[in-house]
Scaffold this motif. Structure first.
Motif, PDB file in Angstrom:
ATOM      1  N   LEU A 130       1.041  -1.170   0.050  1.00 45.62           N
ATOM      2  CA  LEU A 130      -0.017   0.122   0.003  1.00 45.62           C
ATOM      3  C   LEU A 130       0.810   1.282   0.030  1.00 45.62           C
ATOM      4  O   LEU A 130       0.566   2.279  -0.694  1.00 45.62           O
ATOM      5  N   VAL A 131       2.012   1.186   0.719  1.00 42.75           N
ATOM      6  CA  VAL A 131       2.870   2.305   0.773  1.00 42.75           C
ATOM      7  C   VAL A 131       3.454   2.517  -0.513  1.00 42.75           C
ATOM      8  O   VAL A 131       3.575   3.612  -1.338  1.00 42.75           O
ATOM      9  N   ILE A 214      -7.891 -12.465   3.806  1.00 40.87           N
ATOM     10  CA  ILE A 214      -8.448 -12.866   2.499  1.00 40.87           C
ATOM     11  C   ILE A 214      -7.689 -13.174   1.406  1.00 40.87           C
ATOM     12  O   ILE A 214      -7.783 -14.083   0.867  1.00 40.87           O
ATOM     13  N   GLU A 215      -6.664 -12.153   1.217  1.00 35.58           N
ATOM     14  CA  GLU A 215      -5.815 -12.482   0.262  1.00 35.58           C
ATOM     15  C   GLU A 215      -5.052 -13.680   0.412  1.00 35.58           C
ATOM     16  O   GLU A 215      -4.621 -14.514  -0.612  1.00 35.58           O
ATOM     17  N   LEU A 220      -8.110 -12.865  -4.145  1.00 34.54           N
ATOM     18  CA  LEU A 220      -9.046 -11.855  -4.320  1.00 34.54           C
ATOM     19  C   LEU A 220      -9.304 -11.872  -6.058  1.00 34.54           C
ATOM     20  O   LEU A 220      -8.463 -12.561  -6.753  1.00 34.54           O
ATOM     21  N   PRO A 221     -10.521 -11.571  -6.295  1.00 35.77           N
ATOM     22  CA  PRO A 221     -11.741 -11.162  -5.223  1.00 35.77           C
ATOM     23  C   PRO A 221     -12.412 -12.707  -4.895  1.00 35.77           C
ATOM     24  O   PRO A 221     -12.283 -13.762  -5.505  1.00 35.77           O
ATOM     25  N   ASP A 247      -3.740  -4.752  -4.143  1.00 36.83           N
ATOM     26  CA  ASP A 247      -3.852  -6.205  -5.033  1.00 36.83           C
ATOM     27  C   ASP A 247      -4.080  -5.850  -6.472  1.00 36.83           C
ATOM     28  O   ASP A 247      -3.750  -6.544  -7.248  1.00 36.83           O
ATOM     29  N   HIS A 248      -4.700  -4.505  -6.682  1.00 41.16           N
ATOM     30  CA  HIS A 248      -5.036  -4.059  -7.838  1.00 41.16           C
ATOM     31  C   HIS A 248      -5.908  -5.134  -8.534  1.00 41.16           C
ATOM     32  O   HIS A 248      -5.896  -5.437  -9.762  1.00 41.16           O
TER      33      HIS A 248
END
Ligand SMILES: [Zn+2]
Length: 459
Positions: A130-131, A214-215, A220-221, A247-248
């Motif tokens: 995320l960073v 979840i990942e 995902l998804p 995750d894009h």
């Protein structure tokens, strides 16, 4: 299948999994610092029914269900500090209690039950991404999610951003670039558990744990994300923002399913209001199967007003169904599928009230049908009920469920004595024993296969 955002904007659309050989479902689980109240268990039981239905539709090996356990949290830290023990002592104790409650209420164990403290690498890895993707920034030992970097922020809960800012304005931490930004990682206070990370020593925020799990466990998804209505904002909104930016992925969850509140009368049941009924206590007064029945007696999206009347009605409904099974104890159930009407009810957005009506209709037909139709009807009733976790006990055991073991032993001894007296046509002794049983609030029923008994309903 409901796709819930806010109750007013719920839409129903047919459920089509991304891969029918691997149907995925995630439901937010407990924070293990205390016993669970019955409201905490509404999603546990609702999504257990959905899990069972999916397993039936796609095959037991083709449904993957993950529910997390939050085992690091401020409330856990506080409880551990109060008792002067490590957090593991607290979390082990209340996770055991949670599992015991689950089993009393007939909820199947999820395929995966990831724990925050055992998912730290995946959490730290996701924050790092995320960073790098400019969706998060570090400030004063914290890492925060940058809500300005995700244009769909607010879409799930259908809240305009100003409204969310209004809500957050009360207390905006100075290190936040935007009032709606939320914590991904924070420094631990002295004596609190701490993990090393590239962002400094500390621990994760709550929202990031679900996205990382979840990942890691499902990918995902996912097909279905479930939880209580109260989690839509901010928890699920934030989960989705994190997952999408790290995750894009094309999507985070293809179907969101949210259950309504459980209320005590008109109030929400919550620890802060002090009106909680713990499952741990309830199961000493009400059979777990009746609690499960009560939790599913209203449609899952509707609010559920909890009261003694709701559990009494549940008990009576099960008394009636187990009563039919007891009266037809000599009928051999045929191997059968759940009835079409029962399946239709479940396939219509898990309409459990309609499914219950069908169980009662099957029970009634079983009671009155000619002998040659009974085996098929009994099979159908048992198969339908089994699918959603009911009527698997021995009917005799159901009616004796309220008695303590010592009392049960004494009653059994009296029943045998009375049978012996009756066989010897010693009516005086038989009547005396019957009076003794009546004094113990036991109702004796004489049948072709000997006497059976049950505790009389309290007046
Ligand atoms: Zn969650």
């Amino acid at each position: 299948m409901g796709q819930a955002a806010f109750p007013a904007t719920v839409t129903q659309r047919p459920f089509v999994p991304s891969d029918p050989r691997r149907v995925t479902m995630y439901v937010c689980g407990p924070t293990v610092y205390n016993y669970s109240h019955i409201g905490n268990f509404r999603p546990v039981v609702v999504f257990d029914v959905l899990f069972r239905l999916l397993r039936r539709l796609y095959g037991e090996d083709h449904v993957v269900y993950a529910a997390n356990v939050t085992d690091v949290d401020d409330k856990i830290n506080k409880k551990a500090a109060d008792e002067g023990v490590p957090i593991e002592v607290i979390t082990a104790r209340y996770l055991d209690a949670y599992h015991a409650d689950m089993s009393c209420l007939g909820a199947l164990p999820p395929t995966f039950e990831p724990r925050a403290t055992q998912t730290m690498d995946a959490i730290i890895d996701m924050i790092g991404r995320l960073v790098r993707n400019n969706a998060a920034y570090a400030a004063e030992g914290h890492v925060l999610f940058n809500t300005q970097a995700y244009s769909d922020y607010g879409k799930l809960s259908r809240r305009p951003l100003d409204e969310m800012i209004d809500g957050a304005r009360v207390e905006v931490a100075p290190y936040k670039q935007h009032p709606a930004d939320f914590v991904l990682w924070k420094p631990s206070k002295p004596d609190e558990p701490v993990w090393a990370s590239p962002f400094g020593p500390g621990r994760p925020g709550w929202h990031i744990e679900c996205s990382a799990m979840i990942e890691q466990t499902l990918g995902l998804p996912i097909d279905i994300h479930g939880g209580g209505n109260d989690l839509i904002f901010p928890h699920h909104e934030n989960e989705m923002a994190q997952g999408m930016c790290a995750d894009h992925a094309d999507a985070y969850a293809n179907y969101w399913v949210h259950n309504g509140f459980l209320n005590m009368g008109v109030e929400k049941m919550s620890k802060s209001l002090g009106n909680v009924e713990l499952v741990h206590d309830l199961v000493t007064r009400v059979p777990g199967e009746a609690l499960r029945w009560a939790l599913l007696a209203s449609h899952y999206r509707q609010p559920l007003a909890w009261s003694d009347e709701v559990t009494d009605q549940a008990r009576k409904a099960l008394d009636s169904l187990y009563g039919v099974l007891r009266r037809t104890a000599d009928v051999e159930a045929q191997a059968a599928e759940p009835s079409a009407a029962f399946m239709d009810a479940l396939m219509d957005d898990l309409n459990t009230p309609r499914a219950y009506a069908e169980l009662h209709s099957l029970g009634q037909r079983l009671g009155t049908a000619p002998a040659d139709e009974k085996p098929a009807l009994k099979g159908q009733l048992l198969a339908s009920a089994r699918l959603i976790g009911f009527l698997q006990a021995d009917p005799e055991a159901w009616f004796q469920g309220g008695a303590d073991p010592a009392l049960t032993q004494r009653i059994e001894a009296l029943i045998v004595e009375r049978d012996v007296a009756r066989a010897a046509k010693d009516w005086t002794t038989a009547d005396r024993i019957r009076a003794e049983l009546t004094a113990l609030k036991i109702e004796v029923m004489d049948g072709p296969n000997g006497a059976t008994w049950k505790l009389k309903e309290p007046a």
